[in-house]
Design an enzyme around this catalytic site. Structure first.
Site, PDB file in Angstrom:
ATOM      1  N   GLN A 111       0.820  -1.213   0.000  1.00  0.00           N
ATOM      2  CA  GLN A 111       0.000   0.000   0.000  1.00  0.00           C
ATOM      3  C   GLN A 111       0.860   1.273   0.000  1.00  0.00           C
ATOM      4  O   GLN A 111       0.459   2.288  -0.568  1.00  0.00           O
ATOM      5  CB  GLN A 111      -0.943  -0.017   1.210  1.00  0.00           C
ATOM      6  CG  GLN A 111      -2.185   0.845   1.063  1.00  0.00           C
ATOM      7  CD  GLN A 111      -3.299   0.173   0.271  1.00  0.00           C
ATOM      8  OE1 GLN A 111      -3.564  -1.003   0.434  1.00  0.00           O
ATOM      9  NE2 GLN A 111      -3.949   0.923  -0.607  1.00  0.00           N
ATOM     10  N   LYS A 114       1.720   1.774  -3.690  1.00  0.00           N
ATOM     11  CA  LYS A 114       0.490   1.997  -4.463  1.00  0.00           C
ATOM     12  C   LYS A 114      -0.026   3.412  -4.214  1.00  0.00           C
ATOM     13  O   LYS A 114      -0.351   4.143  -5.145  1.00  0.00           O
ATOM     14  CB  LYS A 114      -0.563   0.967  -4.037  1.00  0.00           C
ATOM     15  CG  LYS A 114      -1.863   1.067  -4.793  1.00  0.00           C
ATOM     16  CD  LYS A 114      -3.001   0.294  -4.135  1.00  0.00           C
ATOM     17  CE  LYS A 114      -2.638  -1.139  -3.828  1.00  0.00           C
ATOM     18  NZ  LYS A 114      -3.838  -1.942  -3.464  1.00  0.00           N
ATOM     19  N   LYS A 126      -2.742  -0.981   6.636  1.00  0.00           N
ATOM     20  CA  LYS A 126      -3.731  -2.034   6.343  1.00  0.00           C
ATOM     21  C   LYS A 126      -4.169  -2.648   7.663  1.00  0.00           C
ATOM     22  O   LYS A 126      -3.429  -2.632   8.647  1.00  0.00           O
ATOM     23  CB  LYS A 126      -3.100  -3.124   5.472  1.00  0.00           C
ATOM     24  CG  LYS A 126      -4.107  -3.957   4.719  1.00  0.00           C
ATOM     25  CD  LYS A 126      -4.508  -3.282   3.412  1.00  0.00           C
ATOM     26  CE  LYS A 126      -5.579  -4.023   2.685  1.00  0.00           C
ATOM     27  NZ  LYS A 126      -5.766  -3.480   1.325  1.00  0.00           N
ATOM     28  N   GLY A 165     -12.445  -0.411   2.745  1.00  0.00           N
ATOM     29  CA  GLY A 165     -12.777  -1.823   2.553  1.00  0.00           C
ATOM     30  C   GLY A 165     -11.660  -2.626   1.916  1.00  0.00           C
ATOM     31  O   GLY A 165     -10.686  -2.090   1.394  1.00  0.00           O
ATOM     32  N   ASP A 166     -11.804  -3.915   1.987  1.00  0.00           N
ATOM     33  CA  ASP A 166     -10.967  -4.896   1.271  1.00  0.00           C
ATOM     34  C   ASP A 166     -11.806  -6.180   1.272  1.00  0.00           C
ATOM     35  O   ASP A 166     -13.039  -6.102   1.418  1.00  0.00           O
ATOM     36  CB  ASP A 166      -9.600  -5.070   1.959  1.00  0.00           C
ATOM     37  CG  ASP A 166      -8.588  -5.814   1.086  1.00  0.00           C
ATOM     38  OD1 ASP A 166      -8.013  -5.203   0.183  1.00  0.00           O
ATOM     39  OD2 ASP A 166      -8.389  -7.028   1.285  1.00  0.00           O
ATOM     40  N   THR A 210     -12.024   0.437  -8.291  1.00  0.00           N
ATOM     41  CA  THR A 210     -10.891  -0.485  -8.446  1.00  0.00           C
ATOM     42  C   THR A 210     -11.019  -1.261  -9.761  1.00  0.00           C
ATOM     43  O   THR A 210     -10.060  -1.349 -10.541  1.00  0.00           O
ATOM     44  CB  THR A 210     -10.800  -1.448  -7.251  1.00  0.00           C
ATOM     45  OG1 THR A 210     -10.893  -0.689  -6.049  1.00  0.00           O
ATOM     46  CG2 THR A 210      -9.485  -2.208  -7.267  1.00  0.00           C
ATOM     47  N   ASN A 242     -16.242  -7.151  -5.122  1.00  0.00           N
ATOM     48  CA  ASN A 242     -16.298  -5.765  -5.568  1.00  0.00           C
ATOM     49  C   ASN A 242     -15.404  -5.499  -6.777  1.00  0.00           C
ATOM     50  O   ASN A 242     -15.844  -4.928  -7.775  1.00  0.00           O
ATOM     51  CB  ASN A 242     -15.926  -4.833  -4.396  1.00  0.00           C
ATOM     52  CG  ASN A 242     -15.778  -3.399  -4.846  1.00  0.00           C
ATOM     53  OD1 ASN A 242     -14.683  -2.930  -5.106  1.00  0.00           O
ATOM     54  ND2 ASN A 242     -16.893  -2.711  -4.989  1.00  0.00           N
TER      55      ASN A 242
HETATM   56  P1  NDP Z   1     -14.639  -9.083  -1.934  1.00  0.00           P
HETATM   57  O1  NDP Z   1     -14.748  -9.573  -0.553  1.00  0.00           O
HETATM   58  O2  NDP Z   1     -15.684  -8.176  -2.467  1.00  0.00           O
HETATM   59  O3  NDP Z   1     -14.515 -10.302  -2.957  1.00  0.00           O
HETATM   60  C1  NDP Z   1     -13.496 -11.224  -2.843  1.00  0.00           C
HETATM   61  C2  NDP Z   1     -13.641 -12.264  -3.937  1.00  0.00           C
HETATM   62  O4  NDP Z   1     -12.479 -13.087  -3.973  1.00  0.00           O
HETATM   63  C3  NDP Z   1     -14.807 -13.200  -3.683  1.00  0.00           C
HETATM   64  O5  NDP Z   1     -15.308 -13.666  -4.902  1.00  0.00           O
HETATM   65  C4  NDP Z   1     -14.151 -14.329  -2.888  1.00  0.00           C
HETATM   66  O6  NDP Z   1     -14.831 -15.565  -2.958  1.00  0.00           O
HETATM   67  C5  NDP Z   1     -12.801 -14.416  -3.570  1.00  0.00           C
HETATM   68  N1  NDP Z   1     -11.806 -14.900  -2.585  1.00  0.00           N
HETATM   69  C6  NDP Z   1     -11.442 -14.279  -1.437  1.00  0.00           C
HETATM   70  N2  NDP Z   1     -10.530 -15.006  -0.760  1.00  0.00           N
HETATM   71  C7  NDP Z   1     -10.322 -16.087  -1.502  1.00  0.00           C
HETATM   72  C8  NDP Z   1      -9.485 -17.205  -1.341  1.00  0.00           C
HETATM   73  N3  NDP Z   1      -8.683 -17.353  -0.257  1.00  0.00           N
HETATM   74  N4  NDP Z   1      -9.505 -18.138  -2.322  1.00  0.00           N
HETATM   75  C9  NDP Z   1     -10.309 -17.994  -3.422  1.00  0.00           C
HETATM   76  N5  NDP Z   1     -11.130 -16.953  -3.605  1.00  0.00           N
HETATM   77  C10 NDP Z   1     -11.133 -16.006  -2.678  1.00  0.00           C
HETATM   78  O7  NDP Z   1     -13.203  -8.380  -2.035  1.00  0.00           O
HETATM   79  P2  NDP Z   1     -12.643  -7.332  -3.093  1.00  0.00           P
HETATM   80  O8  NDP Z   1     -13.246  -7.566  -4.424  1.00  0.00           O
HETATM   81  O9  NDP Z   1     -12.738  -5.982  -2.488  1.00  0.00           O
HETATM   82  O10 NDP Z   1     -11.092  -7.712  -3.126  1.00  0.00           O
HETATM   83  C11 NDP Z   1     -10.543  -8.632  -4.065  1.00  0.00           C
HETATM   84  C12 NDP Z   1      -9.059  -8.397  -4.190  1.00  0.00           C
HETATM   85  O11 NDP Z   1      -8.809  -7.055  -4.642  1.00  0.00           O
HETATM   86  C13 NDP Z   1      -8.256  -8.534  -2.882  1.00  0.00           C
HETATM   87  O12 NDP Z   1      -6.971  -9.038  -3.184  1.00  0.00           O
HETATM   88  C14 NDP Z   1      -8.121  -7.087  -2.415  1.00  0.00           C
HETATM   89  O13 NDP Z   1      -7.011  -6.916  -1.560  1.00  0.00           O
HETATM   90  C15 NDP Z   1      -7.941  -6.388  -3.748  1.00  0.00           C
HETATM   91  N6  NDP Z   1      -8.239  -4.957  -3.787  1.00  0.00           N
HETATM   92  C16 NDP Z   1      -9.444  -4.464  -3.375  1.00  0.00           C
HETATM   93  C17 NDP Z   1      -9.718  -3.110  -3.477  1.00  0.00           C
HETATM   94  C18 NDP Z   1     -11.044  -2.540  -3.131  1.00  0.00           C
HETATM   95  O14 NDP Z   1     -11.242  -1.352  -3.339  1.00  0.00           O
HETATM   96  N7  NDP Z   1     -11.994  -3.320  -2.632  1.00  0.00           N
HETATM   97  C19 NDP Z   1      -8.692  -2.169  -3.967  1.00  0.00           C
HETATM   98  C20 NDP Z   1      -7.490  -2.798  -4.435  1.00  0.00           C
HETATM   99  C21 NDP Z   1      -7.284  -4.138  -4.315  1.00  0.00           C
HETATM  100  P3  NDP Z   1     -15.671 -16.080  -1.667  1.00  0.00           P
HETATM  101  O15 NDP Z   1     -16.894 -15.216  -1.627  1.00  0.00           O
HETATM  102  O16 NDP Z   1     -15.950 -17.509  -1.962  1.00  0.00           O
HETATM  103  O17 NDP Z   1     -14.785 -15.883  -0.482  1.00  0.00           O
HETATM  104  O1  2IT Z   2      -5.895  -2.674  -1.516  1.00  0.00           O
HETATM  105  C1  2IT Z   2      -6.439  -1.563  -1.600  1.00  0.00           C
HETATM  106  O2  2IT Z   2      -5.913  -0.629  -2.210  1.00  0.00           O
HETATM  107  C2  2IT Z   2      -7.747  -1.379  -0.956  1.00  0.00           C
HETATM  108  N1  2IT Z   2      -8.281  -2.333  -0.402  1.00  0.00           N
HETATM  109  C3  2IT Z   2      -8.406  -0.020  -0.965  1.00  0.00           C
HETATM  110  C4  2IT Z   2      -7.831   0.847   0.112  1.00  0.00           C
HETATM  111  C5  2IT Z   2      -8.520   2.171   0.300  1.00  0.00           C
HETATM  112  O3  2IT Z   2      -8.109   2.844   1.260  1.00  0.00           O
HETATM  113  O4  2IT Z   2      -9.426   2.544  -0.441  1.00  0.00           O
END
Ligand code: NDP
Ligand code: 2IT
Length: 447
Positions: A111, A114, A126, A165-166, A210, A242
């Protein structure tokens, strides 16, 4: 790695031997900084690498909550305040049973760079917990969030540390966390959390940011490096949360087709394309499993097991689920099947050997800390709107995001070219992100 980097890395390895994800993230950054560090002796003189790999503050706490059957549970909460050289700590909160200190540290470390790449004034942090939100009722989620914030509130603030969120944390959780923060602190500090609901200080386009940002980056990368675009491309996206959902939406807007998406149990495939409205409603509104999708779309088939998704040929792969989901074997399969570009929506979704294989194979590779920076970038815009007590339109935010994601892409690949390694976007991203933070640390003295 040069001698200074090697020495510091050995030290980190010794001290944090039981933190494999953190070590992986450090190794990747250090490997790509070698030539830059050679040219900048002031880094060693100011112990920058020693300092940047040690969090400024690391908080671990007990979270106690009571479920709907009156049973008391104990989880472990974390907030790692990694680096505040260029702004208040900023980064998401992850709720997933796999969460441990190594995972939160790797995420916090990534982070730093980034957030620097976004061009906004945000440091790196984080947090999260090993709490498993799956199958919990709304009131259980609320009680967990309130108890998590009971401790966290004393460590954060609009100018101190701003979580978001994450995995496992979306608008519902941010709402409960914000309500609890306000109650404990008796202060309406709108900018203390981002990803808020639109009614109480959230930003338009944060939800989309994202996934949209990832596609803006990849589309620009295709144009810059291969005079190509998403148009008529077959795309596979892992995850259906997301990031994955809004990447899916933007792929269609840019003329591509999404063949498959997944969750942790399995994946759905349709040669006609996964329907965005259907999957969004299923995952976002109903919180259903992806297997349900195949019951609603007669062209789609469900396959048990999430990793199999990568055996299907595609032009563009967008891993948007979690860390280390693509290993060297999967990378080889993707390349053998003709993948042209890989864009990381998730944080560190490729293992180091997989990453290196893509770069050596001259696959267009969009590294997470650059490609998924759109989320935190719009979080930065949410903070700016909160500070000015104004709300911008969707178009204003989306245009800013689009332009800046393209600017990050330009910067990353221009630096890679300057270093005579034009496909090495990892080097480009790490140098670009690191440089500003290192200069700020030196300017602020040894502290
Ligand atoms: P969500 O909780 O909305 O979705 C996560 C997705 O990934 C779900 O489909 C979930 O499936 C799957 N998943 C999670 N853990 C695992 C695992 N151990 N094995 C297989 N599938 C898995 O999270 P986000 O979409 O927000 O985040 C997804 C990725 O993007 C993460 O790496 C996060 O750090 C990254 N990210 C998120 C940002 C944001 O703004 N939200 C910004 C930048 C990066 P299931 O429902 O079955 O668990
Ligand atoms: O991994 C990431 O960049 C996030 N989960 C979003 C972090 C944020 O502060 O919006």
């Amino acid at each position: 790695m040069n001698d200074y980097l090697k020495r510091v890395y050995e030290d980190v390895k010794r001290r944090d031997a039981n933190e494999p994800e953190f070590l992986q993230a450090v190794e990747e950054v250090f490997e790509s900084l070698s030539e830059y560090v050679d040219k900048h002796p002031e880094l060693e003189a100011n112990a920058i690498m020693e300092r940047i790999t040690e969090p400024e503050r690391s908080i671990e706490f007990r979270v106690t909550w009571v479920d709907d059957n009156n049973i008391t549970h104990v989880n472990r909460g974390y907030r790692i305040q990694f680096n505040s050289a260029i702004g208040p700590y900023k980064g998401g909160l992850r709720l997933h049973p796999s969460v441990n200190k190594s995972i939160i540290k790797f995420l916090g470390f990534e982070q730093i760079f980034k957030n620097s790449l976004t061009g906004l004034a945000m440091g790196g942090g984080k947090g999260g917990s090993d709490f498993d939100p799956k199958g919990k009722s709304d009131s259980e989620i609320m009680r967990f969030c309130q108890n998590f914030m009971l401790e966290l509130n004393r460590h954060i603030g609009e100018n101190v540390d701003v979580p978001a969120g994450d995995i496992g944390v979306g608008a519902r959780e941010i709402g409960y966390l914000f309500g609890a923060y306000k109650k404990y602190r008796n202060s309406y500090d709108a900018g203390v959390l981002t990803g808020k609901g639109l009614e109480y200080g959230g930003s338009l386009a944060r939800k989309e940011a994202t996934g949209f940002g990832l596609c803006y980056f990849v589309n620009k990368m295709l144009d810059k490096m291969a005079k190509d675009s998403f148009k008529d491309k077959k795309v596979i996206i892992s995850g259906s949360g997301n990031v994955a959902l809004y990447a899916c939406k933007k792929v269609y807007e840019l003329g591509g087709t999404v063949l498959a998406m997944s969750d942790s149990n399995g994946y759905v495939y349709s040669s006609k394309g996964i329907k965005f409205d259907l999957i969004r409603e299923l995952k976002e509104d109903k919180r259903a499993r992806i297997s349900e999708y195949a019951k609603l779309d007669k062209d789609a088939t469900y396959f048990e097991g999430s990793k199999g998704i990568w055996n299907n040929p595609c032009d563009i792969a967008l891993p948007c689920a979690t860390q280390n989901e693509i290993d060297l074997d999967i990378a080889k399969t993707l390349v053998a099947n003709g993948v042209k570009a890989v864009g990381e929506g998730a944080n560190m979704p490729c293992t180091l050997p997989a990453t290196n294989f893509f770069i050596e194979s001259k696959i267009l590779y969009a590294p997470a800390k650059a490609a998924n920076a759109g989320g935190v970038m719009v979080s930065g815009l949410e903070m700016a709107q909160n500070a000015s007590r104004l709300a911008w339109s969707f178009e204003e935010v989306d245009n800013y995001l689009h332009k800046q994601m393209e600017a990050i892409c330009d910067k990353v690949f221009n630096i890679a070219k300057d270093y005579d390694d034009p496909f090495n976007s990892v080097k480009g991203a790490n140098i670009a992100g690191f440089e500003k933070v290192a200069k700020a640390m030196i300017a602020q003295g040894i502290i």
